[in-house]
Design a protein around this motif. Structure first.
Motif, PDB file in Angstrom:
ATOM      1  N   ARG A  34      -1.192   1.303  -7.170  1.00  0.00           N
ATOM      2  CA  ARG A  34      -1.658   2.517  -6.486  1.00  0.00           C
ATOM      3  C   ARG A  34      -2.475   2.142  -5.264  1.00  0.00           C
ATOM      4  O   ARG A  34      -3.121   1.115  -5.237  1.00  0.00           O
ATOM      5  CB  ARG A  34      -2.493   3.367  -7.428  1.00  0.00           C
ATOM      6  CG  ARG A  34      -1.671   3.892  -8.597  1.00  0.00           C
ATOM      7  CD  ARG A  34      -2.410   4.935  -9.379  1.00  0.00           C
ATOM      8  NE  ARG A  34      -1.537   5.508 -10.381  1.00  0.00           N
ATOM      9  CZ  ARG A  34      -0.795   6.597 -10.187  1.00  0.00           C
ATOM     10  NH1 ARG A  34      -0.831   7.241  -9.051  1.00  0.00           N
ATOM     11  NH2 ARG A  34      -0.024   7.055 -11.155  1.00  0.00           N
ATOM     12  N   ASP A  35      -2.416   2.997  -4.225  1.00  0.00           N
ATOM     13  CA  ASP A  35      -3.208   2.732  -3.024  1.00  0.00           C
ATOM     14  C   ASP A  35      -4.639   3.207  -3.224  1.00  0.00           C
ATOM     15  O   ASP A  35      -5.031   3.635  -4.301  1.00  0.00           O
ATOM     16  CB  ASP A  35      -2.562   3.394  -1.802  1.00  0.00           C
ATOM     17  CG  ASP A  35      -2.539   4.910  -1.859  1.00  0.00           C
ATOM     18  OD1 ASP A  35      -3.251   5.505  -2.709  1.00  0.00           O
ATOM     19  OD2 ASP A  35      -1.823   5.525  -1.050  1.00  0.00           O
ATOM     20  N   TRP A  36      -5.444   3.125  -2.170  1.00  0.00           N
ATOM     21  CA  TRP A  36      -6.859   3.462  -2.266  1.00  0.00           C
ATOM     22  C   TRP A  36      -7.118   4.918  -2.632  1.00  0.00           C
ATOM     23  O   TRP A  36      -8.172   5.261  -3.121  1.00  0.00           O
ATOM     24  CB  TRP A  36      -7.567   3.089  -0.953  1.00  0.00           C
ATOM     25  CG  TRP A  36      -7.075   3.865   0.236  1.00  0.00           C
ATOM     26  CD1 TRP A  36      -6.001   3.554   1.022  1.00  0.00           C
ATOM     27  CD2 TRP A  36      -7.616   5.064   0.760  1.00  0.00           C
ATOM     28  NE1 TRP A  36      -5.829   4.489   2.012  1.00  0.00           N
ATOM     29  CE2 TRP A  36      -6.827   5.442   1.870  1.00  0.00           C
ATOM     30  CE3 TRP A  36      -8.687   5.875   0.415  1.00  0.00           C
ATOM     31  CZ2 TRP A  36      -7.073   6.572   2.611  1.00  0.00           C
ATOM     32  CZ3 TRP A  36      -8.912   6.995   1.169  1.00  0.00           C
ATOM     33  CH2 TRP A  36      -8.128   7.339   2.253  1.00  0.00           C
ATOM     34  N   ARG A  37      -6.111   5.795  -2.397  1.00  0.00           N
ATOM     35  CA  ARG A  37      -6.267   7.211  -2.774  1.00  0.00           C
ATOM     36  C   ARG A  37      -5.785   7.482  -4.200  1.00  0.00           C
ATOM     37  O   ARG A  37      -5.864   8.607  -4.668  1.00  0.00           O
ATOM     38  CB  ARG A  37      -5.470   8.086  -1.814  1.00  0.00           C
ATOM     39  CG  ARG A  37      -5.999   8.091  -0.392  1.00  0.00           C
ATOM     40  CD  ARG A  37      -5.097   8.909   0.469  1.00  0.00           C
ATOM     41  NE  ARG A  37      -3.759   8.306   0.412  1.00  0.00           N
ATOM     42  CZ  ARG A  37      -2.909   8.236   1.429  1.00  0.00           C
ATOM     43  NH1 ARG A  37      -3.233   8.749   2.575  1.00  0.00           N
ATOM     44  NH2 ARG A  37      -1.741   7.682   1.287  1.00  0.00           N
ATOM     45  N   GLY A  38      -5.234   6.484  -4.852  1.00  0.00           N
ATOM     46  CA  GLY A  38      -4.713   6.665  -6.198  1.00  0.00           C
ATOM     47  C   GLY A  38      -3.253   7.089  -6.217  1.00  0.00           C
ATOM     48  O   GLY A  38      -2.726   7.418  -7.279  1.00  0.00           O
ATOM     49  N   GLU A  39      -2.622   7.066  -5.057  1.00  0.00           N
ATOM     50  CA  GLU A  39      -1.206   7.448  -4.962  1.00  0.00           C
ATOM     51  C   GLU A  39      -0.326   6.249  -5.327  1.00  0.00           C
ATOM     52  O   GLU A  39      -0.635   5.103  -4.966  1.00  0.00           O
ATOM     53  CB  GLU A  39      -0.879   7.901  -3.530  1.00  0.00           C
ATOM     54  CG  GLU A  39      -1.663   9.112  -3.075  1.00  0.00           C
ATOM     55  CD  GLU A  39      -1.312  10.365  -3.851  1.00  0.00           C
ATOM     56  OE1 GLU A  39      -0.136  10.532  -4.215  1.00  0.00           O
ATOM     57  OE2 GLU A  39      -2.231  11.158  -4.112  1.00  0.00           O
ATOM     58  N   PRO A  40       0.788   6.486  -6.006  1.00  0.00           N
ATOM     59  CA  PRO A  40       1.700   5.364  -6.334  1.00  0.00           C
ATOM     60  C   PRO A  40       2.204   4.680  -5.081  1.00  0.00           C
ATOM     61  O   PRO A  40       2.473   5.321  -4.072  1.00  0.00           O
ATOM     62  CB  PRO A  40       2.849   6.039  -7.084  1.00  0.00           C
ATOM     63  CG  PRO A  40       2.305   7.351  -7.528  1.00  0.00           C
ATOM     64  CD  PRO A  40       1.264   7.745  -6.542  1.00  0.00           C
ATOM     65  N   ILE A  41       2.331   3.353  -5.173  1.00  0.00           N
ATOM     66  CA  ILE A  41       2.834   2.569  -4.031  1.00  0.00           C
ATOM     67  C   ILE A  41       4.342   2.444  -4.183  1.00  0.00           C
ATOM     68  O   ILE A  41       4.863   2.179  -5.217  1.00  0.00           O
ATOM     69  CB  ILE A  41       2.168   1.187  -3.969  1.00  0.00           C
ATOM     70  CG1 ILE A  41       0.681   1.359  -3.741  1.00  0.00           C
ATOM     71  CG2 ILE A  41       2.800   0.322  -2.920  1.00  0.00           C
ATOM     72  CD1 ILE A  41      -0.110   0.068  -3.779  1.00  0.00           C
TER      73      ILE A  41
END
Length: 110
Positions: A103-110
């Motif tokens: 996950r990225d810094w926003r918590g979104e899946p990469i």
């Protein structure tokens, strides 16, 4: 349960016990739900996971009860512990289990 008068230290220990039991209960419920996903081959881990070189010796702090349980499995317990850790590593690397790096810094899946 009778109403027991406890000292502050006893009350803290009792509260910690209740929290630990609650956590263990939640863990056990989750384990039962995930039971279908545990590979059947794990039941034969001691036969199918022999110790193979090369190995690296490390010093590692582990929970005493977990070490006691693995040692109770008999000779080759270190190899079985290594196999469990390797299975977890491979599950994360293959993205069967999501890790922080998925996950990225926003918590979104990469």
């Amino acid at each position: 349960m009778p109403n027991i008068k406890r000292t502050k230290a006893e009350e803290r220990a009792h509260t910690e016990l209740i929290l630990l039991l609650s956590e263990n209960d939640l863990w056990m419920r989750a384990f039962r739900l995930k039971d279908a996903f545990i590979p059947a081959a794990w039941a034969e881990m001691d036969q199918i996971a022999p110790t193979e070189p090369p190995r690296v010796e490390v010093t590692l702090d582990l929970d005493a009860d977990m070490v006691k349980w693995f040692r109770g499995l008999g000779s080759g317990w270190e190899g079985r512990l290594n196999s469990v850790l390797r299975s977890y590593m491979l599950a994360v690397v293959s993205r069967e289990i999501e890790s922080r790096r998925d996950r990225d810094w926003r918590g979104e899946p990469i």
